[in-house]
Scaffold this active site. Sequence first.
Site, short mmCIF file in Angstrom:
data_model
loop_
_atom_site.label_atom_id
_atom_site.label_comp_id
_atom_site.label_asym_id
_atom_site.label_seq_id
_atom_site.Cartn_x
_atom_site.Cartn_y
_atom_site.Cartn_z
N LYS A 1 0.93 -1.24 -0.12
CA LYS A 1 0.06 0.06 -0.13
C LYS A 1 0.95 1.32 0.06
CE LYS A 1 -1.66 1.55 4.27
NZ LYS A 1 -1.26 2.92 4.67
N ASN A 2 1.81 1.27 0.96
CA ASN A 2 2.86 2.38 1.01
C ASN A 2 3.69 2.54 -0.06
OD1 ASN A 2 1.10 3.07 3.25
ND2 ASN A 2 3.01 2.35 4.74
N CYS B 1 -4.09 13.17 13.37
CA CYS B 1 -4.77 11.97 12.90
C CYS B 1 -4.62 11.29 14.25
CB CYS B 1 -4.35 11.28 11.82
SG CYS B 1 -2.67 10.34 11.74
N ARG C 1 1.50 14.84 13.08
CA ARG C 1 1.86 14.73 11.75
C ARG C 1 1.81 15.70 11.08
NH1 ARG C 1 -0.72 9.02 9.41
NH2 ARG C 1 1.23 8.95 8.15
N VAL D 1 3.41 18.46 8.21
CA VAL D 1 3.92 18.57 6.91
C VAL D 1 4.80 19.67 6.72
CG1 VAL D 1 2.15 17.19 5.70
CG2 VAL D 1 1.80 19.78 6.06
N LEU E 1 8.06 19.59 6.68
CA LEU E 1 9.10 19.21 5.89
C LEU E 1 8.91 19.15 4.41
CD1 LEU E 1 10.48 16.34 8.24
CD2 LEU E 1 11.37 18.78 8.13
N ASP F 1 5.28 0.66 11.96
CA ASP F 1 3.97 0.27 11.48
C ASP F 1 3.94 -1.41 11.79
OD1 ASP F 1 3.21 2.47 10.30
OD2 ASP F 1 3.86 1.84 7.98
N ILE G 1 8.66 7.07 16.70
CA ILE G 1 8.07 7.99 15.43
C ILE G 1 6.93 8.73 15.69
CG2 ILE G 1 7.70 7.40 12.93
CD1 ILE G 1 10.52 6.61 13.49
C1 EPZ Z 1 4.74 6.81 6.05
O1 EPZ Z 1 3.84 8.03 6.58
C2 EPZ Z 1 3.61 5.66 6.28
N1 EPZ Z 1 2.41 6.09 5.09
C3 EPZ Z 1 3.17 5.35 7.58
O2 EPZ Z 1 2.13 4.17 7.34
C4 EPZ Z 1 4.40 5.15 8.16
O3 EPZ Z 1 3.98 4.83 9.59
C5 EPZ Z 1 5.43 6.09 8.18
O4 EPZ Z 1 5.50 6.55 7.12
C6 EPZ Z 1 6.69 6.03 9.00
O5 EPZ Z 1 7.28 4.91 8.54
C7 EPZ Z 1 2.60 6.13 3.95
O6 EPZ Z 1 3.82 5.66 3.54
C8 EPZ Z 1 1.38 6.38 3.12
P1 EPZ Z 1 6.75 10.30 8.13
P2 EPZ Z 1 4.37 9.70 6.73
O7 EPZ Z 1 6.68 11.55 7.15
O8 EPZ Z 1 5.19 9.55 5.26
C9 EPZ Z 1 7.09 13.75 11.19
C10 EPZ Z 1 0.56 2.91 8.19
O9 EPZ Z 1 -0.12 2.54 8.90
N2 EPZ Z 1 6.96 14.78 10.30
O10 EPZ Z 1 7.84 9.38 7.74
O11 EPZ Z 1 3.40 10.54 6.85
C11 EPZ Z 1 6.09 12.95 11.67
O12 EPZ Z 1 5.09 13.45 12.10
C12 EPZ Z 1 0.88 4.40 7.86
O13 EPZ Z 1 0.52 2.34 6.60
C13 EPZ Z 1 7.10 15.96 10.65
O14 EPZ Z 1 7.49 16.34 11.68
O15 EPZ Z 1 5.29 9.54 7.78
C14 EPZ Z 1 6.49 11.44 12.28
O16 EPZ Z 1 6.49 11.77 13.62
C15 EPZ Z 1 0.76 5.15 9.01
N3 EPZ Z 1 7.14 16.89 9.73
C16 EPZ Z 1 7.76 11.61 11.55
O17 EPZ Z 1 8.12 12.65 10.95
C17 EPZ Z 1 6.78 16.40 8.36
O18 EPZ Z 1 6.58 17.43 7.40
C18 EPZ Z 1 7.89 10.47 10.35
O19 EPZ Z 1 6.59 10.76 9.56
C19 EPZ Z 1 6.56 15.10 8.10
C20 EPZ Z 1 6.91 14.18 8.96
#
Ligand code: EPZ
Length: 428
Positions: A22-23, A121, A126, A128, A130, A311, A333
């Site tokens: 999915k991801n 969520c 979470r 955005v 970055l 995950d 995370i």
């Molecule tokens: C991806 O989410 C996955 N989703 C998530 O899977 C997964 O848990 C996550 O990566 C971590 O591995 C998809 O791929 C669609 P991140 P993403 O940006 O990209 C912080 C599932 O169950 N952050 O790597 O949204 C954030 O808050 C899902 O399938 C910022 O601070 O995760 C988190 O603490 C849930 N600023 C950390 O970084 C930002 O701009 C990692 O988030 C972006 C993120």
Amino acid sequence: MDKIKITGGVPLKGTIRISGSKNAALPLMAASLLTSETLRLDNVPQLADIRTMCELLDLLGVSIEDNRVSDGSGDLAFAANSLTSTVAPYDLVRKMRASVLVLGPLLARLGHAEVSLPGGCAIGTRPVDLHLSGLEAMGAEIELAEGYIKARAPKGLKGAEVLFSNVSVGATENLMMAAALAEGETRLVNAAREPEIVDLANCLVSMGAQLEGAGSDVITIKGVPSLNGARHSVIPDRIETGTFVMAAAISDGDLQLEGARPDHLEKPFQVLRQAGVAIEPNDKGLRVYRANGPLQGTDIMTEAFPGFATDLQAQFMALMATAEGASMITETIFENRFMHVPELTRMGADITVHGASALVRGQKRLKAAPVMATDLRASVSLVLAALAAEGETELNRVYHLDRGYERIEEKLATCGASIARSKEDISS
Ligand code: EPZ
């Protein structure tokens, strides 16, 4: 709303085919916005989140042809030759945060995009930031207004050095896609290294992108004026694989997981072997069973890849709830990813949370209870607990499972699980 009922205590035996990731599929689908030619994706799972991304791309004007059949063959084809909108509306983004992945591609291809701010969520705030600061470093003008990210790059995006202060999968993906069509060279430093990043990079390269370093923490992309269509097969889902490995272990079963990629799960498998799970890679995937009687309590800390995946944390907690001895599970995370704890506790688990860590004291047997969860991985951890519990567990809010596990009841039932879905009685 559907419910799933599971009667525990049956060791799972048989073969499960691992679905496409999915991801990995979600960003690949967003990448179709980068070209006017057709992008064909094989091995895309049939899931609610994939349908939501199709709905969003359709709204933007992408023509979609779904040639998939239930055995996993057939492709999903995307043609973004006449985009009609650059707006990702609140209703879709709130349903699925990965919608934000259309921002980079739209901005790079059309010079403007409006994407609803995802907001918090169930698993954390979470942000955005970055994604946005990276696009700004590439020359985008970004305004936050009326709950939307309004981004413009009237003169096109320019290559830049982007240093991520935190590792982010989504921000790395958004920036890779934006940089593929930017003018000049972009270097993404402290980039995410997940297999899904490498899969996206491979697809972008077959679309004509000049990209190097995916899988390491520095990715270099030389922008090109346009990209072409391609055909790409999505990698198998490593989180689904890890989940079924733990389903075999918790039920004391013996499963063959066809198509699994053990190289995407080295750290989780190292931990699981330490806990007493035998995992044997073979030419079709891998075989999994308990090595030697009861599982042993084992500590983990979640980390970005190649560390232990967040995950898989909830599933591992369910497993440890039935192990001999104690384990410490630390989530680094997301700040709020222990919502499964109170539900596992209702099933007899002994878990104490101290900040970002949970101390799990294993019990001989969990007991069935009506439970529900607020996110995908929390839901599946309750399925695992139910497979090992005494009695019939009733799992509510099944739609979370449908976001990320393709035909899960069918896959488990084929291996002997007593599992059935029913429609909720509205009067109850
Ligand atoms: C991806 O989410 C996955 N989703 C998530 O899977 C997964 O848990 C996550 O990566 C971590 O591995 C998809 O791929 C669609 P991140 P993403 O940006 O990209 C912080 C599932 O169950 N952050 O790597 O949204 C954030 O808050 C899902 O399938 C910022 O601070 O995760 C988190 O603490 C849930 N600023 C950390 O970084 C930002 O701009 C990692 O988030 C972006 C993120």
